[in-house]
Design an enzyme around this catalytic site. Structure first.
Site, PDB file in Angstrom:
ATOM      1  N   ASN A   1     -15.118   0.690  10.786  1.00 12.54           N
ATOM      2  CA  ASN A   1     -14.950   0.021   9.498  1.00 12.54           C
ATOM      3  C   ASN A   1     -14.813  -1.495   9.587  1.00 12.54           C
ATOM      4  OD1 ASN A   1     -12.451   0.353  10.776  1.00 12.54           O
ATOM      5  ND2 ASN A   1     -11.340   0.332   8.849  1.00 12.54           N
TER       6      ASN A   1
ATOM      7  N   GLN B   1     -17.328   5.180   6.115  1.00 14.85           N
ATOM      8  CA  GLN B   1     -18.298   4.084   6.064  1.00 14.85           C
ATOM      9  C   GLN B   1     -19.747   4.572   6.171  1.00 14.85           C
ATOM     10  OE1 GLN B   1     -17.896   0.968   5.424  1.00 14.85           O
ATOM     11  NE2 GLN B   1     -15.723   0.555   5.686  1.00 14.85           N
TER      12      GLN B   1
ATOM     13  N   SER C   1     -14.553   9.106   1.393  1.00 17.43           N
ATOM     14  CA  SER C   1     -13.732   8.501   0.343  1.00 17.43           C
ATOM     15  C   SER C   1     -14.604   8.053  -0.820  1.00 17.43           C
ATOM     16  CB  SER C   1     -12.960   7.300   0.908  1.00 17.43           C
ATOM     17  OG  SER C   1     -12.139   6.716  -0.080  1.00 17.43           O
TER      18      SER C   1
ATOM     19  N   HIS D   1     -14.223   5.514  -3.009  1.00 13.45           N
ATOM     20  CA  HIS D   1     -14.413   4.097  -3.334  1.00 13.45           C
ATOM     21  C   HIS D   1     -15.540   3.448  -2.538  1.00 13.45           C
ATOM     22  CE1 HIS D   1     -11.939   3.582   0.274  1.00 13.45           C
ATOM     23  NE2 HIS D   1     -12.213   2.292   0.263  1.00 13.45           N
TER      24      HIS D   1
ATOM     25  N   THR E   1      -0.010  17.379  -7.431  1.00 13.25           N
ATOM     26  CA  THR E   1      -0.943  17.357  -8.558  1.00 13.25           C
ATOM     27  C   THR E   1      -2.185  16.540  -8.214  1.00 13.25           C
ATOM     28  OG1 THR E   1       0.899  17.505 -10.102  1.00 13.25           O
ATOM     29  CG2 THR E   1      -1.216  16.760 -10.989  1.00 13.25           C
TER      30      THR E   1
ATOM     31  N   CYS F   1      -6.444  -0.983   6.456  1.00 19.22           N
ATOM     32  CA  CYS F   1      -5.493  -0.230   7.287  1.00 19.22           C
ATOM     33  C   CYS F   1      -4.600  -1.157   8.102  1.00 19.22           C
ATOM     34  CB  CYS F   1      -6.240   0.707   8.227  1.00 19.22           C
ATOM     35  SG  CYS F   1      -7.425   1.781   7.404  1.00 19.22           S
TER      36      CYS F   1
END
Length: 272
Positions: free
Chosen positions: A46, A76, A96, A98, A134, A218
């Site tokens: 990344n 990535q 992911s 995003h 949730t 990160c």
């Protein structure tokens, strides 16, 4: 995560990388044996964009007759490359939302049929009893919408051409050195603008409408362990910039980025 496993009594081997952040397949082969239970690699690093040896890892696990599961962090790579986890011997694969223009806060874990996981968060029936809590329904729906229009690999030739042209211009700039390898993912360009602190560069660029980063989220606020592992010296680490491209990046946007970077190099005084 690997530190927690070590605290729990597992023997953890952290593999070395070369100057471009690529994990050594030779070191991987030496580390895997009949006791190995997990091999975890990024598909694409990344920060440096290094393409990691996923296929070699699958082959080594099989050759060593190891019981290890192969996990690929494909955050990535998702949407940018065809992945085919089952075909490539990947048992677990994380992605992911995003990174494919979906909402933040949603991700997914591919689990190969036949692999049984122990839940890390207990107390509920959610997510097939693997992760209690949730679910963020709106974020999940947004993730699904973004994933439904993906065409993995379609934009790779165009983005590669944009990256190559951009890099050629970068190489004409004084005090700019590239940290990404020539065979890295074209979606990530990592450079150092020597003698200019990353934070100062970031502020100048953002004030002029160019939004890049100094590292990964990160390791925000800390010295990048990726760059240190790759053997970069302090000067290159302290002046590092990561430029991320997407399928929507245009030639005009990259040209504007170059223009602002040239201006930044002139305006920001060298720090010796």
């Amino acid at each position: 995560a690997y530190k927690r496993l070590s605290e729990q009594g597992f023997e953890v081997a952290v593999l070395p990388v070369d100057r471009f952040g690529v994990v050594s397949a030779q070191a991987l082969e030496s580390a895997v044996d009949e006791r190995t239970v997990l091999v975890s690699l990024m598909a694409v690093n990344n920060e440096l964009g290094a393409m990691e040896p996923i296929d070699a890892a699958a082959k080594i696990i099989k050759q060593k007759n190891a019981p290890a599961l192969l996990h690929a962090d494909a955050v990535q790579a998702f949407g940018k490359y065809p992945l085919f986890p089952e075909r490539r011997g990947i048992d677990l694969l994380t992605v992911s939302a995003h990174k494919i223009h979906g909402p933040k806060g949603a991700g997914a874990l591919y689990v190969r049929s036949g692999v049984h996981l122990v839940p890390q968060t207990v107390g509920g029936e959610q997510e097939r009893r693997l992760r209690a809590g949730t679910e963020p329904t709106i974020a999940i729906a947004g993730f699904g919408g973004a994933a439904s229009v993906l065409e993995p690999g379609k934009h790779l030739p165009r983005v590669t051409a944009l990256r190559d042209a951009f890099v050629r211009e970068l190489q004409t700039l004084d005090d700019v050195v590239l940290n990404s390898g020539s065979d890295a993912s074209p979606y990530i360009i990592h450079l150092s603008a020597l003698h200019r602190p990353s934070e100062v560069l970031l502020n100048f660029l953002s004030e002029n409408g160019v939004y890049v980063s100094a590292g990964s989220a990160c390791a925000k606020g800390h010295r990048s362990p990726v760059l240190a592992a790759a053997g970069l010296d302090s000067e290159r680490i302290n002046s590092a910039l990561r430029i991320s491209l997407s399928d929507k990046t245009t030639e005009d946007e990259l040209q504007y980025c170059l223009d602002v970077l040239r201006q930044a190099l002139r305006v920001i005084r060298k720090k010796r």
